[in-house]
Design an enzyme around this catalytic site. Structure first.
Site, PDB file in Angstrom:
ATOM      1  N   GLU A  49     -10.015 -26.604  -3.707  1.00  0.00           N
ATOM      2  CA  GLU A  49     -10.686 -27.813  -4.153  1.00  0.00           C
ATOM      3  C   GLU A  49     -10.253 -28.001  -5.604  1.00  0.00           C
ATOM      4  O   GLU A  49     -10.351 -27.063  -6.399  1.00  0.00           O
ATOM      5  CB  GLU A  49     -12.211 -27.666  -4.097  1.00  0.00           C
ATOM      6  CG  GLU A  49     -12.897 -28.962  -4.521  1.00  0.00           C
ATOM      7  CD  GLU A  49     -14.417 -28.859  -4.635  1.00  0.00           C
ATOM      8  OE1 GLU A  49     -14.949 -27.749  -4.688  1.00  0.00           O
ATOM      9  OE2 GLU A  49     -15.049 -29.936  -4.686  1.00  0.00           O
ATOM     10  N   ARG A  93     -12.784 -11.485  -0.084  1.00  0.00           N
ATOM     11  CA  ARG A  93     -12.144 -11.927  -1.306  1.00  0.00           C
ATOM     12  C   ARG A  93     -11.977 -10.762  -2.279  1.00  0.00           C
ATOM     13  O   ARG A  93     -12.530  -9.686  -2.085  1.00  0.00           O
ATOM     14  CB  ARG A  93     -12.911 -13.081  -1.944  1.00  0.00           C
ATOM     15  CG  ARG A  93     -14.390 -12.955  -1.893  1.00  0.00           C
ATOM     16  CD  ARG A  93     -15.028 -14.313  -1.912  1.00  0.00           C
ATOM     17  NE  ARG A  93     -15.194 -14.793  -3.272  1.00  0.00           N
ATOM     18  CZ  ARG A  93     -15.752 -15.957  -3.540  1.00  0.00           C
ATOM     19  NH1 ARG A  93     -16.144 -16.757  -2.569  1.00  0.00           N
ATOM     20  NH2 ARG A  93     -15.909 -16.330  -4.780  1.00  0.00           N
ATOM     21  N   LYS A 116     -16.625 -18.963 -12.116  1.00  0.00           N
ATOM     22  CA  LYS A 116     -16.270 -20.188 -12.836  1.00  0.00           C
ATOM     23  C   LYS A 116     -17.336 -20.528 -13.878  1.00  0.00           C
ATOM     24  O   LYS A 116     -17.048 -20.936 -14.994  1.00  0.00           O
ATOM     25  CB  LYS A 116     -16.144 -21.323 -11.815  1.00  0.00           C
ATOM     26  CG  LYS A 116     -15.333 -22.494 -12.292  1.00  0.00           C
ATOM     27  CD  LYS A 116     -15.135 -23.502 -11.166  1.00  0.00           C
ATOM     28  CE  LYS A 116     -14.258 -22.954 -10.056  1.00  0.00           C
ATOM     29  NZ  LYS A 116     -14.085 -23.896  -8.948  1.00  0.00           N
TER      30      LYS A 116
END
Length: 552
Positions: free
Chosen positions: A34, A261, A271
């Site tokens: 994204e 992950r 983030k």
RNA sequence: GGGGGCAUCGCCAAGUCGGUAAGGCAACGGAUUUUGAUUCCGUGAUGCGUAGGUUCGAAUCCUGCUGCCCCUGCCA
């Protein structure tokens, strides 16, 4: 190309080929970021996994932006993402935007409505939330769930045409409010958003949700294996539901496979937290060399090859794990070992005066770039009575097994002569300001002198002919053991140590991004932000391992 | 009181049909070394979360239990 190590995803792909689910030549993956932020080392894992399928099976891999939320996305990120993927050395087959499929997605929504599988819900967000149920209790069906297909069609078209405001209505799938899987409880698949989209501008005011858009994007592109992270495991039934209920895809569609992950010790990949550091000015941007963003790693001097080897080495599995940062550092050093030029630079200079070397005399020594390779090329390094050595290479009182300089001890100056410490000078504060020594002309490097040996070899730089360098020593951003609720309390305020040192003259004119091994000090890369003209600023990419421990 | 995952050496991780535990990082020895780097040799699980069971034989099959992760956005 080196053999690519196996992993469970490759096994599954091979099973699918063996069973005839997909043919070998139609294997295709995609990396679907994204465009709402800069990528970090965790994204690199996903990139490597998807592109490794391309390389291993001579398959295809698309770069597709998952841009279904105009409020968070921007084209500054699409560009940054492309740059980072290219930097890692991967080439996507097609560059696509899920927003390019908005028209088809809309048509498919109409199909679902016509099949009685979707409905327009007039309930507001809070009501939908309140009626979804909990993990242990079923949800309750919306009172609008059973309106007629005609009315649903009419309402959905009106939504699309901008007749309503955000929040007024949504389109929901009609699956099962009693499902133990929350994702199947009549999920919302379209919402009204009044925002300009980075790609489609103001063409749309309704936007599809991930769970609806993603399977369709994959299917349109004929992706065979849709690889994503573990948290989407619960979404797989919905992914399949969407495709199995659409005529175009029900016969054959992509398969979603999930993997764990990447987590790395001592690093920040959130983030939100990185943003805090940037905004608080603790780091100098999203590409600060202390950050594990791809931009940060690049600026630090980490190579794409190191990242890729690391990713291949750690494997791909489904268990949540945290990889030791040391393992990453190992691959950084391994890649830099032979690829970077070795020169001398002093981080914390201490004057060394060679008392028996004539004042005013100077010679240019031919020093091999690699002392361990007889065929190595050489460069000229100026040598004179006044040098700088590393402060840590002298001790007034030597600890046990200290091989460096101390009164009475002889060491080798790399590429030059043996030198014996004859004394030192202290200032009024007790700080050592100068070390004195004598040299033995017979011991010149390369002369084959072998009458006596010396335990230590230290690096040095001529005190007059050199190039001043600013060295940035980078340490963990996270304080050891810090676990305060307030994130900023856990930050190590000494993660950047700036040193003003000297490098040998050959380093003069180094361009931003160029790397060296400053012998015994580590790998350094000229900073791309601060290096300008004569001002050389180096980031230490990685230090050298040391088996030497001062205390016993 | 739901559902979905995962558990193999300090950290990762192979182990596809049950046949008697790969490899990497780290650590620790030792050798070589004009980087205490590199390189090179050597050292690790009688054991695969746990308790049982099936079997000549199980990390791999069966059953029970335990621990950890994820799921109640009109985010992805």
């Amino acid at each position: 190309m080196a053999q690519i190590a196996g992993n469970f995803i490759f096994n599954e792909i091979e099973k699918d080929i063996a069973s005839g689910k997909y043919t070998a030549d139609e294997i295709k993956t995609r990396f679907p970021p994204e465009p709402n932020g800069y990528m970090h080392i965790g994204h690199a894992k996903a990139i490597c996994i998807n592109f490794s399928v391309k390389e291993k099976y001579n398959a295809k891999t698309n770069l597709r932006y998952d841009d279904t939320n105009p409020e968070k996305e921007s084209s500054v990120f699409t560009e940054a993402i492309q740059r980072d993927i290219a930097w890692l050395g991967f080439k996507w087959d097609e560059l696509l935007y899920s927003s390019d499929y908005f028209g088809r997605m809309y048509e498919y929504a109409l199909e679902l409505i016509k099949k009685g599988l979707a409905f327009v819900d007039d309930q507001d967000q809070d009501t939908i939330k309140a009626t979804r149920g909990t993990l242990n209790e079923p949800g309750v069906e919306s009172p609008f769930r059973n309106r007629s297909i005609e009315e649903n069609l009419e309402l959905f078209v009106a939504m699309k045409e901008g007749k309503y405001s955000p929040g007024d209505r949504v389109l929901r799938l009609k699956i099962d409010m009693k499902s133990p899987n929350m994702n199947m409880r009549d999920p919302v698949i379209y919402r009204i958003v009044n925002a300009t989209h980075h790609n489609t501008g103001d063409d749309w005011c309704i936007y599809p949700m991930y769970d609806y858009a993603h399977p369709i994007e994959d299917a349109i592109e004929k992706i065979t294996h849709s690889l994503c992270s573990l948290e989407f495991e619960d979404h797989r039934p919905l992914y399949n539901w969407v495709l199995e209920n659409l005529d175009d895809f029900k016969e054959k569609h992509p398969r979603q496979i999930e993997f764990a992950r990447l987590n790395l010790t001592r690093t920040i990949t959130s983030k939100r937290y990185i943003k805090q550091l940037v905004e608080a000015g603790i780091v100098d941007g999203w590409d600060d060399p202390r950050l594990v963003t791809l931009g940060g790693l690049r600026r630090r001097g980490v190579t794409p090859a190191a990242i890729r080897k690391f990713m291949e080495n750690i494997g791909v599995a489904k268990s949540n794990s945290t990889i030791d940062m040391q393992q990453f550092e190992y691959f950084i050093r391994e890649d830099l070992l032979l690829s970077s030029v070795r020169v001398m630079g002093v981080v914390e200079p201490l004057k060394l005066t060679i008392e028996n070397y004539p004042e005013g005399q100077k010679e240019y020594l031919d020093v091999p770039y690699r002392m361990d390779d007889e065929a190595s090329e050489t460069r000229k390094v100026p040598f004179s009575r006044n040098l700088y050595i590393e402060r840590s290479d002298f001790e007034e009182i030597a600890p046990k097994k200290y091989y460096r300089l101390y009164p009475g001890n002889e060491v080798r100056l790399m590429g030059a002569y043996f030198v014996k410490c004859t004394g030192f000078v202290k200032d009024e504060n007790g700080v050592i300001t100068e070390v004195k020594c004598t040299y033995d002309p017979l011991t010149k490097s390369g002369s084959g002198f072998s009458e006596r040996k010396v335990k230590g070899t230290i690096h040095w730089v001529d005190a007059n002919e050199n190039v001043p360098v600013e060295l940035h020593l980078l340490y963990d951003l996270l304080k050891e053991g810090g676990n305060s609720k307030n994130f900023l309390d856990n930050i190590n305020r000494d993660s950047l140590i700036v040193k003003n040192g000297y490098a040998e003259i050959s380093v003069k004119g180094t361009a931003p991004g160029e790397r060296y091994q400053f012998v015994r000090n580590g790998y350094f890369c000229a900073d791309t932000k601060y290096t300008e003209g004569d001002k050389l600023v180096f980031n230490r990419t990685a230090d050298l391992k040391s088996g030497w421990k001062p205390e016993k």
